[in-house]
Design a protein around this motif. Structure first.
Motif, mmCIF file in Angstrom:
data_model
loop_
_atom_site.group_PDB
_atom_site.id
_atom_site.type_symbol
_atom_site.label_atom_id
_atom_site.label_comp_id
_atom_site.label_asym_id
_atom_site.label_seq_id
_atom_site.Cartn_x
_atom_site.Cartn_y
_atom_site.Cartn_z
ATOM 1 N N LEU A 1 -13.275 -2.439 -10.906
ATOM 2 C CA LEU A 1 -11.876 -2.128 -11.169
ATOM 3 C C LEU A 1 -11.744 -0.751 -11.809
ATOM 4 O O LEU A 1 -10.845 0.025 -11.459
ATOM 5 N N MET A 2 -12.670 -0.419 -12.696
ATOM 6 C CA MET A 2 -12.631 0.891 -13.344
ATOM 7 C C MET A 2 -13.316 1.968 -12.505
ATOM 8 O O MET A 2 -12.768 3.050 -12.284
ATOM 9 N N SER B 1 -2.188 -7.005 -18.343
ATOM 10 C CA SER B 1 -2.108 -5.913 -19.319
ATOM 11 C C SER B 1 -3.295 -4.969 -19.193
ATOM 12 O O SER B 1 -3.178 -3.770 -19.475
ATOM 13 N N LEU B 2 -4.435 -5.486 -18.733
ATOM 14 C CA LEU B 2 -5.593 -4.622 -18.500
ATOM 15 C C LEU B 2 -5.297 -3.623 -17.379
ATOM 16 O O LEU B 2 -5.529 -2.419 -17.536
ATOM 17 N N VAL B 3 -4.780 -4.118 -16.256
ATOM 18 C CA VAL B 3 -4.442 -3.221 -15.147
ATOM 19 C C VAL B 3 -3.410 -2.196 -15.592
ATOM 20 O O VAL B 3 -3.523 -1.003 -15.289
ATOM 21 N N GLY C 1 0.772 -1.236 0.000
ATOM 22 C CA GLY C 1 0.000 0.000 0.000
ATOM 23 C C GLY C 1 0.800 1.281 0.000
ATOM 24 O O GLY C 1 0.251 2.351 -0.278
ATOM 25 N N GLY C 2 2.096 1.219 0.301
ATOM 26 C CA GLY C 2 2.896 2.433 0.328
ATOM 27 C C GLY C 2 3.772 2.629 -0.889
ATOM 28 O O GLY C 2 4.520 3.611 -0.954
ATOM 29 N N GLY C 3 3.676 1.725 -1.845
ATOM 30 C CA GLY C 3 4.563 1.800 -3.007
ATOM 31 C C GLY C 3 3.845 2.109 -4.300
ATOM 32 O O GLY C 3 2.981 2.999 -4.354
ATOM 33 N N ASP C 4 4.189 1.382 -5.343
ATOM 34 C CA ASP C 4 3.631 1.558 -6.679
ATOM 35 C C ASP C 4 2.178 1.083 -6.679
ATOM 36 O O ASP C 4 1.917 -0.103 -6.452
ATOM 37 N N PHE C 5 1.259 1.994 -6.944
ATOM 38 C CA PHE C 5 -0.161 1.626 -6.924
ATOM 39 C C PHE C 5 -0.470 0.517 -7.915
ATOM 40 O O PHE C 5 -1.344 -0.323 -7.660
ATOM 41 N N SER C 6 0.220 0.478 -9.040
ATOM 42 C CA SER C 6 -0.076 -0.558 -10.033
ATOM 43 C C SER C 6 0.217 -1.942 -9.473
ATOM 44 O O SER C 6 -0.501 -2.906 -9.774
ATOM 45 N N ALA C 7 1.250 -2.087 -8.630
ATOM 46 C CA ALA C 7 1.554 -3.383 -8.024
ATOM 47 C C ALA C 7 0.409 -3.814 -7.110
ATOM 48 O O ALA C 7 0.028 -4.990 -7.064
ATOM 49 N N LEU C 8 -0.154 -2.866 -6.386
ATOM 50 C CA LEU C 8 -1.287 -3.169 -5.516
ATOM 51 C C LEU C 8 -2.509 -3.551 -6.335
ATOM 52 O O LEU C 8 -3.211 -4.521 -6.014
ATOM 53 N N ALA C 9 -2.765 -2.820 -7.406
ATOM 54 C CA ALA C 9 -3.914 -3.125 -8.260
ATOM 55 C C ALA C 9 -3.764 -4.495 -8.904
ATOM 56 O O ALA C 9 -4.727 -5.265 -8.993
ATOM 57 N N HIS C 10 -2.557 -4.830 -9.360
ATOM 58 C CA HIS C 10 -2.296 -6.170 -9.912
ATOM 59 C C HIS C 10 -2.610 -7.241 -8.872
ATOM 60 O O HIS C 10 -3.233 -8.269 -9.185
#
Length: 428
Positions: free
Chosen positions: A166-167, A225-227, A127-136
């Motif tokens: 998700l969106m 790839s969607l995220v 939760g404190g880093g790259d948001f995309s990693a959390l979303a993945h």
């Protein structure tokens, strides 16, 4: 009581970055300075003795735990409340609580304390880093898959629940996608199943591997790839900045200049800690309009009381402490791991109901019976109003509140009880 503006600003910062603060914590932070305190709050988390003293329960990763799940449910909720109350680096837990509301998932449907604990740990770790990693991580999270039915999402019967949320709720916000985008994204998320080890596995024959068109781009999208595509949209950083601002800064639309500054800090790396640092340093956050602009959410209120009064709770199964906390949180309308829907909990004055006022009073009496009141009890009656404000981290009570509190200064228990339900303590 005269107000030290520097101390008041630091107190505001600590309240928002955690779960309230007592006078000693505020005094130490004020001495260090505002900017230095921000640096400590959002910097790399070191060893936290409070976290070490509240290790997570050992729950199996199983799909359905209806049999005997109630005691484990109590243990899970009690553990997180105890952890939030014990940690010395509260922003980690406050941020985890923020993400729990953002990626809202309820045990009521998931029915697996193991999966809910796993999700909670993921929110904390990423939760404190790259948001995309959390979303993945969230699109393959077992609790989320059960909550939004994506574990049954197949090539022949794409389920749109996860694609839509998700969106709408996780990455872009309302108005930044179409119904066609939802249908196409649902196809990208097909084929995932929960495995026997409590993880997620892709079953290729159930996945739609043909081309999909999402937000104007045609490709053989899969979940990853969607995220990636969604978080690259211009709407995404603006949406995340607004969500953070509403929970840490102020209610209502985020001002354009604030949004721009937060998005710039978030940057290409989608660094949520950098965004929070920019938020806490922002002149609007530090200005008078943000001060006391938020109402404490019930969990924030309850944990703040535990921290202020140094209450250690028993978190074992059948714990009377956990029963008391759950009764309070149920009456206030917010039990962790049980958000009301995928949109999470409300905010603001929704928490200030007549029923909630009675619940807070009963909880305050319980807490005062368990807590450390020595700072107030040892003060002379003429100094007790200042002492209770210092204990609870309140800058100052209004004349109206002060008049009511002065009537009970002879009784420290009554004084602290009334202070805990005073308007000045209910806002953040």
């Amino acid at each position: 009581m005269s107000i030290d503006q520097n101390r008041s600003a630091v107190a505001h910062l600590i309240r928002r970055a955690g779960f309230g603060a007592n006078g000693a914590e505020i005094d130490a932070a004020a001495k260090a300075g505002y900017e230095a305190t921000v640096g400590v709050l959002v910097g790399p988390a070191g060893a936290d003795p409070g976290a070490a003293s509240t290790p997570p329960p050992d729950f199996p990763l199983a799909k359905d735990q209806k049999k005997g799940s109630a005691p484990q449910d109590y243990e899970l909720v009690g553990w997180w409340l105890a952890r939030m109350a014990a940690v010395t680096q509260p922003l980690v837990e406050k941020r985890t609580f923020f993400w729990h509301g953002h990626f809202a998932t309820s045990l009521q449907k998931v029915k697996s304390v193991g999966f809910m604990l796993k999700q909670n740990q993921t929110l904390r770790t990423l939760g404190g880093g790259d948001f995309s990693a959390l979303a993945h991580a969230m699109v393959r999270d077992p609790a989320m898959m059960l909550w939004l039915d994506s574990a049954g999402n197949t090539l022949k019967a794409p389920n749109e629940n996860l694609a839509r949320e998700l969106m709408e709720l996780f990455t872009l916000g309302v108005g930044n996608y179409t119904e066609t985008d939802v249908r196409e994204a649902a196809r990208a998320l097909t084929g995932w199943r929960l495995d026997v080890n409590g993880g997620a596995t892709l079953v290729p024959r159930l996945h739609d591997a043909t081309s999909k068109t999402v937000l104007g781009k045609s490709a053989d999208f899969d979940d990853a790839s969607l995220v990636d595509w969604l978080v690259q949209q211009p709407a995404s950083p603006k949406f995340i900045a607004a969500r953070a601002w509403n929970r840490f800064g102020m209610p209502g639309p985020i001002p354009d200049d604030v949004s721009g500054r937060l998005q710039a800090a978030y940057g290409a790396n989608r660094d949520f800690s950098a965004l929070l640092k920019a938020l806490f340093l922002d002149p609007v956050f530090r200005g008078p309009q943000a001060r006391y602009a938020l109402v404490k959410q019930p969990a924030e209120y309850v944990v703040g009381v535990l921290r202020a009064l140094k209450i250690k709770i028993d978190t074992g199964q059948n714990s009377k402490d956990v029963q008391a906390l759950r009764t309070a949180l149920s009456g206030l309308g917010q039990i962790p791991f049980y958000p009301p829907n995928v949109g999470g909990w409300p905010e603001g004055t929704a928490w200030l109901t007549t029923a909630a006022a009675q619940t807070r009073f009963v909880f305050a009496e319980w807490a005062v019976g368990r807590g450390d009141l020595s700072e107030v009890a040892t003060a002379s009656p003429s100094q007790r109003l200042d002492a209770v404000a210092h204990l609870l981290g309140v800058d100052a009570f209004t004349d109206r509140s002060s008049a009511a509190l002065r009537e009970v200064v002879a009784d420290p228990k009554q004084l602290v009880t009334l202070a805990l339900i005073a308007p000045e303590y209910l806002v953040n």
